[in-house]
Write an enzyme that holds these catalytic residues in place. Sequence first.
Site: not given
Length: 459
Positions: A22, A109, A155, A276, A282, A284, A289, A316, A321, A324
Amino acid sequence: MKLWGGRFEKGTDKLVDDFNSSIRFDCRMYRQDILGSIAHSNMLGKCGIISIEESTLIQNTLRDILKDIEDGKIEFEVDAEDIHMNVEKILISRIGDTGKKLHTGRSRNDQVALDIRMYLRDEITAISRMLIALKKNILKISEENTATILPGYTHLQRAQPITFAHHMMAYFEMFRRDYSRLSDCYSRMNMLPLGSGALAGTTYPLDRHMVAAELGFSDVTRNSLDAVSDRDFAIELASCLSILMMHVSRLSEEIILWSSHEFGFVELDDAYSTGSSIMPQKKNPDVAELARGKTGRVYGSLMTLLTVMKSLPLAYNKDMQEDKEAIFDAVDTVKMCLPVFSSMLATMKLRKANMYKAAQGGFTNATDIADYLVKKGIPFRSAHEIIGKMVLYCIDKNKAIDEMTMEEFKSFSDKIQEDVYTEISLEKCVSGRSLPGGPAAETVLKAVQEGREYLASLE
């Protein structure tokens, strides 16, 4: 030879080493691992479990290792599996058998449970600071726009007139709760697991409270089995971050709508927009987003943690592992989003005339004229019906309510007088809602001031 290899007659397969290791992702906890080991070594010496001289040598060498890591002089080894074994292996290579005494009274541990708690404490602190900066931006925007009228929506239909300040202060409250959740999460995380051993504690006379005090923990964990098998704190943090990103995503969605030609309420700064590759006109809202999209990524980390932990017996298990990468990615994603999102808000330009014009349409003052009739003695349900018919009439005539003549008003109720035009103006509709939590300017300014006092108390 592995540091745990005494029971084995041959080494692990290279594929197993790669699969089991790891270090590629837990290496980021090197500082927490070393600081935890320094505190553990200091305690071992003070408790007479190892000599003071040995404890001092271990601590000084660990500090040297920390400096060498930060100076880029150390490369971690996959064969050593994780950050804990890497640091210990380096320590032993420098001071020999004395280095082997560091792990006395400790298991990986409880060591990893310590490291990840320490690491995530630091990350909560960093994210909380980012939230404070974001909330300061929102307060500034709100204070400058207590008279900027726009339609409020239900709405996604125009409902009642409010102000941009009132709208933004709604998000201030959301982010305020997010800060509170992170603080609560920190308090439950801030328990020292070291001293729990592999699962059953240890026979050595450790002073757990001494280590807790040195490392800034509020207390020690109360059950050794729970301490090494608990990842609630990581799941809780992922949940807090998911809710935080949900709020970021909701505001992002509104900014995306507001910046469209159809709404035209805001214009994003060029520095926080993109173009774009084919359409030259454009502009954006990519920051908004991406923030909206990355919210799903944080949700995924939460679901990963819940799924990993859902059927693990005590104590454990190696499955843990997998905690993480998920929580690290959630933290990294939030830390990437918040600063750029906050700056995008701070540089955003408001098209106030478009907001006001939108509030003039959609009969956003219909509730107010119903309330006007109630104040004239008509029961609310009857007033509601009258104004419903009035709206239908205006739709047919293609006019707003406040464009009606007094003769037209009277055709619906003889209670309506000339003062109706003042009572249903957008400004009066907003200023009349001055109850705590409402959109009236003086009410919002009080909320802004209270928000400033609240932020000052956090610093």
